[in-house]
Write an enzyme that holds these catalytic residues in place. Structure first.
Site, mmCIF file in Angstrom:
data_model
loop_
_atom_site.group_PDB
_atom_site.id
_atom_site.type_symbol
_atom_site.label_atom_id
_atom_site.label_comp_id
_atom_site.label_asym_id
_atom_site.label_seq_id
_atom_site.Cartn_x
_atom_site.Cartn_y
_atom_site.Cartn_z
ATOM 1 N N SER A 78 0.839 -1.198 0.000
ATOM 2 C CA SER A 78 0.000 0.000 0.000
ATOM 3 C C SER A 78 0.872 1.246 0.000
ATOM 4 O O SER A 78 1.975 1.250 0.567
ATOM 5 C CB SER A 78 -0.845 -0.026 1.268
ATOM 6 N N TYR B 72 -2.008 -0.891 10.853
ATOM 7 C CA TYR B 72 -2.258 -1.534 9.556
ATOM 8 C C TYR B 72 -1.099 -1.252 8.592
ATOM 9 O O TYR B 72 -0.527 -2.163 7.993
ATOM 10 C CB TYR B 72 -3.586 -1.034 8.946
ATOM 11 N N LYS C 163 1.991 -3.709 6.646
ATOM 12 C CA LYS C 163 2.359 -3.764 5.218
ATOM 13 C C LYS C 163 3.868 -3.567 5.058
ATOM 14 O O LYS C 163 4.519 -4.268 4.286
ATOM 15 C CB LYS C 163 1.595 -2.693 4.429
HETATM 16 P P1 NAD Z 1 -10.967 -6.983 1.124
HETATM 17 O O1 NAD Z 1 -11.160 -6.962 2.593
HETATM 18 O O2 NAD Z 1 -12.147 -6.758 0.257
HETATM 19 O O3 NAD Z 1 -10.285 -8.361 0.686
HETATM 20 C C1 NAD Z 1 -9.402 -9.063 1.519
HETATM 21 C C2 NAD Z 1 -9.897 -10.490 1.596
HETATM 22 O O4 NAD Z 1 -9.012 -11.239 2.439
HETATM 23 C C3 NAD Z 1 -11.301 -10.629 2.197
HETATM 24 O O5 NAD Z 1 -12.086 -11.387 1.318
HETATM 25 C C4 NAD Z 1 -11.077 -11.344 3.522
HETATM 26 O O6 NAD Z 1 -12.160 -12.199 3.837
HETATM 27 C C5 NAD Z 1 -9.796 -12.102 3.240
HETATM 28 N N1 NAD Z 1 -8.960 -12.425 4.404
HETATM 29 C C6 NAD Z 1 -8.505 -11.611 5.389
HETATM 30 N N2 NAD Z 1 -7.735 -12.288 6.242
HETATM 31 C C7 NAD Z 1 -7.673 -13.566 5.782
HETATM 32 C C8 NAD Z 1 -7.012 -14.741 6.221
HETATM 33 N N3 NAD Z 1 -6.256 -14.758 7.304
HETATM 34 N N4 NAD Z 1 -7.171 -15.878 5.504
HETATM 35 C C9 NAD Z 1 -7.946 -15.897 4.386
HETATM 36 N N5 NAD Z 1 -8.598 -14.809 3.930
HETATM 37 C C10 NAD Z 1 -8.452 -13.657 4.622
HETATM 38 O O7 NAD Z 1 -9.815 -5.928 0.793
HETATM 39 P P2 NAD Z 1 -9.302 -5.388 -0.602
HETATM 40 O O8 NAD Z 1 -9.654 -3.948 -0.678
HETATM 41 O O9 NAD Z 1 -9.683 -6.280 -1.694
HETATM 42 O O10 NAD Z 1 -7.733 -5.458 -0.347
HETATM 43 C C11 NAD Z 1 -6.956 -6.554 -0.752
HETATM 44 C C12 NAD Z 1 -5.539 -6.354 -0.266
HETATM 45 O O11 NAD Z 1 -5.033 -5.123 -0.771
HETATM 46 C C13 NAD Z 1 -5.407 -6.268 1.254
HETATM 47 O O12 NAD Z 1 -4.218 -6.919 1.634
HETATM 48 C C14 NAD Z 1 -5.300 -4.787 1.514
HETATM 49 O O13 NAD Z 1 -4.580 -4.509 2.685
HETATM 50 C C15 NAD Z 1 -4.539 -4.323 0.281
HETATM 51 N N6 NAD Z 1 -4.789 -2.915 -0.038
HETATM 52 C C16 NAD Z 1 -6.059 -2.458 -0.157
HETATM 53 C C17 NAD Z 1 -6.278 -1.118 -0.435
HETATM 54 C C18 NAD Z 1 -7.671 -0.568 -0.510
HETATM 55 O O14 NAD Z 1 -7.836 0.634 -0.338
HETATM 56 N N7 NAD Z 1 -8.694 -1.370 -0.782
HETATM 57 C C19 NAD Z 1 -5.190 -0.247 -0.613
HETATM 58 C C20 NAD Z 1 -3.886 -0.763 -0.498
HETATM 59 C C21 NAD Z 1 -3.696 -2.101 -0.208
HETATM 60 C C1 WQD Z 2 -9.482 9.572 0.923
HETATM 61 C C2 WQD Z 2 -9.699 11.053 1.145
HETATM 62 C C3 WQD Z 2 -10.007 11.633 3.453
HETATM 63 C C4 WQD Z 2 -13.802 9.482 3.917
HETATM 64 C C5 WQD Z 2 -6.901 4.621 3.159
HETATM 65 C C6 WQD Z 2 -5.841 3.915 3.953
HETATM 66 C C7 WQD Z 2 -4.765 3.413 3.048
HETATM 67 C C8 WQD Z 2 -5.336 2.591 1.886
HETATM 68 C C9 WQD Z 2 -6.484 3.264 1.218
HETATM 69 C C10 WQD Z 2 -5.192 0.274 2.341
HETATM 70 C C11 WQD Z 2 -8.943 11.602 2.355
HETATM 71 C C12 WQD Z 2 -11.272 11.912 2.661
HETATM 72 C C13 WQD Z 2 -12.642 10.015 3.417
HETATM 73 C C14 WQD Z 2 -14.870 10.343 4.287
HETATM 74 C C15 WQD Z 2 -13.530 12.232 3.581
HETATM 75 N N1 WQD Z 2 -5.854 1.352 2.305
HETATM 76 N N2 WQD Z 2 -12.516 11.369 3.244
HETATM 77 N N3 WQD Z 2 -14.691 11.697 4.092
HETATM 78 O O1 WQD Z 2 -7.126 7.697 3.799
HETATM 79 O O2 WQD Z 2 -6.180 7.939 1.457
HETATM 80 O O3 WQD Z 2 -6.298 5.715 2.489
HETATM 81 O O4 WQD Z 2 -7.434 3.714 2.192
HETATM 82 O O5 WQD Z 2 -4.008 0.144 2.234
HETATM 83 O O6 WQD Z 2 -3.899 2.672 3.830
HETATM 84 O O7 WQD Z 2 -5.292 4.830 4.898
HETATM 85 O O8 WQD Z 2 -8.379 6.789 1.775
HETATM 86 O O9 WQD Z 2 -10.738 6.762 1.080
HETATM 87 O O10 WQD Z 2 -10.195 6.862 3.540
HETATM 88 O O11 WQD Z 2 -9.759 8.853 2.133
HETATM 89 O O12 WQD Z 2 -13.417 13.436 3.428
HETATM 90 O O13 WQD Z 2 -15.934 9.914 4.779
HETATM 91 O O14 WQD Z 2 -11.090 11.266 1.421
HETATM 92 O O15 WQD Z 2 -9.779 12.616 4.414
HETATM 93 O O16 WQD Z 2 -8.534 12.899 2.031
HETATM 94 P P1 WQD Z 2 -6.963 7.145 2.446
HETATM 95 P P2 WQD Z 2 -9.844 7.236 2.154
#
Ligand code: NAD
Ligand code: WQD
Length: 338
Positions: free
Chosen positions: A124, A149, A153
Site C-alpha cells: 500500500s 495496519y 504492510k
Molecule cells: P478486502 O477486505 O475486500 O479483501 C481481503 C480479503 O481477504 C477478504 O475477502 C477477507 O475475507 C480475506 N482475508 C482476510 N484475512 C484472511 C485470512 N487470514 N485468511 C484468508 N482470507 C483472509 O480488501 P481489498 O480492498 O480487496 O484489499 C486486498 C488487499 O489489498 C489487502 O491486503 C489490503 O490490505 C490491500 N490494499 C487495499 C487497499 C484498498 O484501499 N482497498 C489499498 C492498499 C492495499
Molecule cells: C481519501 C480522502 C479523506 C472518507 C486509506 C488507507 C490506506 C489505503 C487506502 C489500504 C482523504 C477523505 C474520506 C470520508 C472524507 N488502504 N474522506 N470523508 O485515507 O487515502 O487511504 O485507504 O491500504 O492505507 O489509509 O483513503 O478513502 O479513507 O480517504 O473526506 O468519509 O477522502 O480525508 O482525504 P486514504 P480514504
C-alpha cells in the site's frame, strides 16, 4: 496449473480473478470470508462463465493451507488476504499483526516447501508514511506509518525482501496500491464494506443511494488547491490488470521488484464528489467537518516504473470509476446481501 489467489473473494481479489479468467488462467481461491461473501463466487461465474476452486480457509492455518498446496498444482501466488481497516488496526493492533504478518509467514513457508517461486503481494502507498513530496517514487523513503495496519504492510515488505535474499531463485512483486475505486462494468461485483465505510468512494455511493444522509468532508484547510485532501484514485480493473502484468514480469525472473500502482494524478475530495455528481447526474450532499486524525494532505504516485518495466498503466478515468461505482451500488444497494 493454477494461480493461488488468497483473499480472492474480496474487493480487489474478485476483480483480479475475473481478469485471470479472461486470459484462461485457472484460479484457486483461499479466503476465510472474514470480510467478503460467498455470493462473490456466483457473480464471478456470471461474468466469466467460470467458477474458481474455492477453499474457506484462513491463510494463518498452516495445516489447512498445506492441504491446499498438496491438492492443487500451484504455479504462482497473488496474496491479497489481509485485514485493511486503519481504525480497527488502531483498536486491535495485535489482530493485524497476527493476521497480516502471520498469514504471510505461513504462505512463504509453504511456497518454499512446495517449490512455488512467484509471489505478488498487495502492499500500500501507506508505507510512504508522512510523505514529504509528491509524486511518490518507489525509491522514496518508507516508514513513519501512522497506524498499525500500515506498519504490517511495511513489515511484510521487509519480510519478503529477507525471504528473497535467502531464496535467490524466488520472484516477488511488491505492489503499492494507491486508492482503489470503481467496480466491474457489469455491476455484478464491487466494494461491499461492512458497516459505516471508512473510505471515500463507498461513502459517496451510500449517500447517493440514500443509506447515509451526507458525506463528512474531513477538512478543507489542507495546503491543496481547494483545501481538501488529494489522493490518487485508481480504477479497480486497472489495478487488477496490474497484477496480470506483475505475473508476466515475474516470469522474466527479476528477483524482488517493487511497483507503485496508481494513475500519477491527484484528485481532491471535492473534485471526486463533483465528478461523481456529473457522471451520474445525482446529488451528493456533503458537510465540511474537521480533519481526520492521521490523514495527510496529498498523496499520488509516480507510476512510470510500472509502465517502463511492466508495460502497465491505468487507462480508466475518474469519470469511468464514478460511473462504475454507482452502477454497482445502485444495482446492489445492500452489497452482496440480497
Ligand atoms: P478486502 O477486505 O475486500 O479483501 C481481503 C480479503 O481477504 C477478504 O475477502 C477477507 O475475507 C480475506 N482475508 C482476510 N484475512 C484472511 C485470512 N487470514 N485468511 C484468508 N482470507 C483472509 O480488501 P481489498 O480492498 O480487496 O484489499 C486486498 C488487499 O489489498 C489487502 O491486503 C489490503 O490490505 C490491500 N490494499 C487495499 C487497499 C484498498 O484501499 N482497498 C489499498 C492498499 C492495499
Ligand atoms: C481519501 C480522502 C479523506 C472518507 C486509506 C488507507 C490506506 C489505503 C487506502 C489500504 C482523504 C477523505 C474520506 C470520508 C472524507 N488502504 N474522506 N470523508 O485515507 O487515502 O487511504 O485507504 O491500504 O492505507 O489509509 O483513503 O478513502 O479513507 O480517504 O473526506 O468519509 O477522502 O480525508 O482525504 P486514504 P480514504
Amino acid at each position: 496449473m493454477a494461480i493461488l489467489v488468497t483473499g480472492g473473494t474480496g474487493y480487489i481479489g474478485s476483480h483480479t480473478v475475473v481478469e485471470l479468467h479472461a486470459i484462461n488462467q485457472e484460479v484457486v481461491i483461499v479466503d476465510n470470508l472474514c470480510n467478503s461473501k460467498i455470493e462473490v463466487l456466483d457473480r464471478i461465474y456470471q461474468i466469466s462463465g467460470k467458477k474458481p476452486k474455492f477453499y474457506k480457509v484462513s491463510v494463518q492455518d498452516e495445516e489447512k493451507m498445506r492441504e491446499v498446496f498438496e491438492k492443487e498444482n500451484i504455479t504462482s501466488v497473488i496474496h491479497f488476504a489481509g485485514l485493511k481497516s486503519v481504525s480497527e488496526s488502531v483498536a486491535k493492533p495485535q489482530l493485524y499483526i497476527d493476521n497480516n504478518i502471520g498469514s504471510t509467514k505461513v504462505l512463504i513457508k509453504l511456497m518454499n516447501e512446495y517449490g512455488v517461486k512467484n509471489l505478488v503481494f498487495s502492499s500500500s502507498a501507506t508505507v510512504y508514511g508522512l510523505a514529504e513530496h509528491v509524486p511518490l517514487r518507489e525509491t522514496d523513503p518508507v516508514g513513519g506509518c501512522t497506524n498499525p495496519y500500515g506498519q504490517t504492510k511495511l513489515d511484510i515488505e521487509y519480510l519478503l525482501i529477507d525471504y528473497n535474499k535467502q531464496h535467490k531463485d524466488t520472484n516477488i512483486a511488491i505492489l503499492r496500491y494507491f486508492n482503489p475505486i470503481g467496480a466491474h462494468k457489469s455491476g455484478l461485483i464491487g466494494e461491499d464494506p461492512e458497516g459505516i465505510p471508512n473510505n471515500l468512494m463507498p461513502y459517496i455511493t451510500q449517500v447517493a443511494v440514500g443509506k447515509r444522509e451526507y458525506l463528512n468532508v474531513y477538512g478543507d484547510d489542507y495546503d491543496t488547491p481547494d483545501g481538501t485532501g488529494v489522493r490518487d484514485y485508481i480504477h479497480v480493473v486497472d489495478l487488477a490488470l496490474g497484477h496480470l502484468a506483475a505475473l508476466n514480469k515475474l516470469n522474466e525472473n527479476p528477483g524482488l521488484v517493487i511497483y507503485n500502482l496508481g494513475t500519477g494524478k491527484g484528485t481532491s475530495v471535492l473534485e471526486l464528489v463533483h465528478a461523481f455528481e456529473e457522471a451520474n447526474n445525482i446529488e451528493v450532499k456533503y458537510v465540511i467537518g474537521p480533519r481526520r486524525p492521521g490523514d495527510i494532505a496529498t498523496s499520488y504516485a509516480d507510476a512510470t516504473k510500472a509502465y517502463e518495466e511492466m508495460n502497465w498503466k491505468a487507462t480508466h478515468t475518474i469519470v469511468d470509476a464514478c460511473r462504475d461505482s454507482w452502477n454497482w451500488q445502485k444495482n446492489n444497494p445492500n452489497g452482496f446481501d440480497k
